[in-house]
Design an enzyme around this catalytic site. Structure first.
Site, PDB file in Angstrom:
ATOM      1  CB  VAL A 225      -0.968   0.034   1.208  1.00 53.49           C
ATOM      2  CG1 VAL A 225      -2.058  -1.013   1.069  1.00 53.49           C
ATOM      3  CG2 VAL A 225      -0.217  -0.142   2.523  1.00 53.49           C
ATOM      4  CB  SER A 226       0.681   4.439  -1.793  1.00 51.03           C
ATOM      5  OG  SER A 226       0.614   3.777  -3.036  1.00 51.03           O
ATOM      6  CB  THR A 227      -0.101   6.264   2.734  1.00 52.86           C
ATOM      7  OG1 THR A 227      -1.485   5.875   2.748  1.00 52.86           O
ATOM      8  CG2 THR A 227       0.159   7.149   1.521  1.00 52.86           C
TER       9      THR A 227
END
Length: 200
Positions: free
Chosen positions: A10-12
């Protein structure tokens, strides 16, 4: 016997990886063999991804829910795919797209179709990343035009700031004395004074 691994990204830290985790578990990947990074997909310098790749051998299979979870950089996705399948000799399974399963159709036609699909999806993943960045930049620019301020809210000036500013500006006290009276660093006091001059 093959060693089955799963990769989740996931990006964050705020994004929820649950859908990816469920898909991997349904595919038969044990929780102990799932590697997860909470980081951008712009490149492959990710600690847990690199740890997983180091463990891969010729009988390994890597499951990933979709190609954009693997990465979002077209060239690097292609390079990494070839490294895993050709140098490491492991297989990759993209759950969301059964065509991208290197265990199947290892003949020339199957490889050709798989490579074409991979190239197309890798391009789409990178293009989407660029579009997201452009939309973010446009959104920020539009918000700034509407007067929206970004970053931490400004601290209110001390009540005696304007009085000290007048004293300093008229030469009745030094910059150091005025800043000290306001309980502010000299540089901050000076910057605020310059802003007032510009706004005047």
């Amino acid at each position: 016997m093959s060693k089955i691994y799963g990769y989740v990204r996931v990006s964050t830290k705020e994004q929820n990886p649950d859908r990816q985790l469920v898909a991997l578990k349904q595919a038969g990947v044990s929780a102990a063999n799932i590697y997860m990074d909470k980081i951008s997909g712009k490149d492959f310098n990710r600690p847990n991804y690199r740890k997983m790749v180091r463990r891969l051998t010729k009988d390994s299979v890597v499951y990933v829910k979709s190609i954009d979870r693997l990465g979002r950089n077209y060239k690097e996705i292609m390079d990494e795919w070839r490294y895993i399948t050709q140098v490491k000799g492991a297989d990759i399974v993209v759950i969301a797209l059964p065509l991208l399963d290197t265990r199947r159709s290892k003949n020339l036609l199957g490889t050709f179709i798989s490579d074409m699909v991979l190239q197309l999806l890798s391009f789409v993943a990178e293009n989407e990343r660029r579009n997201i960045r452009q939309r973010q930049a446009e959104g920020i620019a539009a918000a700034k035009e509407r007067g929206v301020r970004f970053g931490r809210p400004r601290k209110p000036l001390p009540e005696n700031f304007y009085g000290q500013y007048d004293l300093w500006h008229s030469g009745k006290c030094s910059l150091t004395q005025a800043a000290k009276a306001c309980n502010m660093p000299i540089s901050t006091f000076y910057v605020k004074c310059k802003q007032i001059k510009q706004e005047a």
